[in-house]
Scaffold this motif. Structure first.
Motif: not given
Length: 566
Positions: A239-258
């Motif tokens: 679950l901690a690894e999932i949380k890390r991956l979710l954070t990485k996913a969100g950062e790319f969406v917030e700072k690159v995609y949008i």
């Protein structure tokens, strides 16, 4: 008047042909045709309903997760099976990261090259590119050195003469508007997204054992055990690894995609008035919440672009017509059938290849024509957000208003190619922000000693009724997906899937009313009819998946492959 053909439409799943009439530099009529036959629904007849999810995920090599969940929900609905909270949360996370990954892939790898001229980026100044990137985001890779490295890499790639995904494009087309620096920035992020998506989708490997074709879905819940003391089960480390991956996913969406989405859209604001389509929108709702009630994204229908209200959804109002499709209903022409009564036996009557044009006055596609209350419906992220917006969903309203404000356009811009593309980014952003909450809820449940993952109360077929009918609704990345099942004597009697691209790629119905692709193309200006880039922009904004809408290649029933199992 000139008739043009784009066949095949590339950068999509499956095979799609668009025929269009052009006069005065604009599209005056259009026809959407899929040239492959669907067969999996027929294969399902007579099988165990509990196995349907495993077969239906083979509709497509990309949309595997979405058919699994829709199929399982259909069986659970038919047999009145409730699932544990943990299973619902795990499903939400699997569905959520599928949406986020899919939206990023669509923007960069399937749709961006309609707006981004790769060859222009080869002449960009890396320092100016870094300055542009830094002005819209604090992404750590925004440096002249990084963009120079990307530029050199692409130049070397081009010099080899093997352009791969960049071949056969309309480079230098007059409809491209981005300056060289913006083109280089987008190209760099195109390559970054390839690496990013491979990492974040590991969540499917943790929760589903593999991707694509996850293995842990199960009627009644999930097949992944929860045990804090076992490395072979879902535990705190995973679950901690999932949380890390979710954070990485969100950062790319917030700072690159949008930021990229806003930057590119700012150069193409005229597309806020092009590609509007049918003006009716359908969403089945998604992400069930703990404690029941409405899903996080509500279901609903918006008619005639009226954002003042979202009407409730009734699956019984869905019908499919085949008057312009290569199918024959036993009840005759001019009749729409509900999916529980649907028939999927194809009978090809079109021209044999090679041919110049289809007989668009008759049958011209393997896609059926779904209708809701006899109205064509657009489905997808735009429909999802419009329904939520009209229903008063505050996070959606805030995000939509924020993006529209940054682009200095009003709500009417949503009903367009630009609105469709922007909605996908907003949908991605909202889901990326919500997923960590579901992971936290799952951790809280486990911390309280709740390890329940499956409800086996009705697993035994002897406890089923003699006959049962059910439906499973899901908001896939591409939009409203429905599976309908009829069960008799513990076996599948009939099975029908109405997928997002069936709604959107619909041919005309019995009344001659166009489907969403066809309607969206009407009035589109073409700078060069010989290079119809503008048609690609509109069709790609829907993100077609004809592999989901149609399947088997050989219409004559000839055996094409024999597999021996030893």
């Amino acid at each position: 008047m000139t008739k043009i053909v784009v066949d095949p439409i590339t950068r999509i799943e499956g095979h799609l042909r668009i025929e269009a009439e052009v006069a005065g530099g604009r599209v005056t009529d259009a026809w959407s045709s899929s040239t492959m036959f669907r067969g999996i629904e027929t294969i399902l007849k007579g099988r165990d309903p509990r196995d349907a999810w495993y077969v239906t995920q083979r509709f497509c090599g990309v949309c595997t997760t979405v058919h699994s969940i829709a199929s399982i929900r259909a069986v659970e609905n038919a047999l009145k099976i409730a699932i544990p909270s943990n299973a619902e949360l795990i499903r939400n996370i699997i569905i959520g990261i599928q949406n986020v990954q899919d939206h990023v892939i669509h923007f960069y790898h399937l749709h961006a090259l309609d707006w981004v001229d790769i060859t222009s980026g080869l002449t960009a100044d890396p320092a100016k590119t870094a300055a542009l990137a830094a002005s819209i985001s604090d992404w750590p890779l925004n440096s002249p050195t990084y963009f120079k490295e990307v530029q050199d890499k692409v130049k070397a790639f081009v010099a080899k003469g093997r352009l791969g995904p960049f071949a056969n494009a309309y480079w230098g087309h007059p409809a491209y508007k981005l300056p060289p620096e913006a083109n280089l920035m987008a190209t760099a992020h195109y390559l970054e997204a390839l690496e990013w998506q491979k990492d974040v989708i590991k969540i499917h490997a943790i929760l589903g054992s593999k991707n694509p074709h996850p293995q842990t879905f199960l009627v009644g819940g999930m097949a992944i055990p929860i045990d804090p003391d076992s490395q072979n089960a879902l535990n705190a480390d995973k679950l901690a690894e999932i949380k890390r991956l979710l954070t990485k996913a969100g950062e790319f969406v917030e700072k690159v995609y949008i930021p990229d989405l806003l930057a590119v859209a700012s150069f193409y604001k005229e597309w806020a008035g092009i590609g509007g389509g049918v003006g009716n929108f359908l969403s089945f709702g998604e992400f069930p919440q703990q404690g029941g009630g409405q899903p996080w994204l509500p279901a609903g229908v918006v008619l005639n672009r009226d954002l003042g209200k979202a009407l409730p959804v009734d699956h019984r109002k869905v019908t499919e017509y085949v008057d312009h499709s290569w199918y024959e209903y036993s009840g005759g022409a001019g009749k729409g059938l509900h999916p529980w009564e649907g028939e999927s036996e194809g009978k090809y009557s079109g021209p044999k290849p090679p041919f110049q044009h289809l007989d668009t006055s008759g049958k011209y596609s393997w896609v059926k024509a779904p209708r809701y209350e006899d109205q064509p419906m657009e489905v997808g992220p735009l429909a999802r957000l419009l329904v939520a917006y009209a229903a008063g969903h505050k996070p959606v309203q805030d995000a939509v208003n924020g993006v529209l404000g940054k682009l200095s356009v009003g709500p009417e811009a949503l009903f367009s190619t630009l609105g469709r593309t922007a909605a996908r980014g907003i949908d991605c952003l909202l889901i990326a922000r919500e997923m960590p909450k579901w992971n936290d809820q799952l951790m809280d449940n486990i911390g309280k000693g709740d390890y329940a993952i499956h409800n086996g109360e009705k697993w035994d077929p002897d406890r089923w009724p003699a006959e049962a009918s059910g439906y499973g609704m899901h908001e896939a990345p591409r939009g409203a997906l429905g599976h309908w099942i009829r069960i008799r004597d513990q076996k599948i009697l009939n099975y029908q899937a109405v997928v997002p691209s069936t709604w959107n790629a619909s041919p005309r119905d019995a009344k001659g009313v166009r489907g969403p692709y066809e309607a969206a193309l009407i009035g589109t200006p073409l700078a060069d009819p010989g290079k119809p880039l503008e048609i690609l922009r509109i069709i790609h904004s829907f993100d077609p998946c004809l592999a989901c809408a149609v399947h088997l290649l050989d219409a004559r029933g000839n055996e094409t492959l024999k597999v021996a199992v030893r």
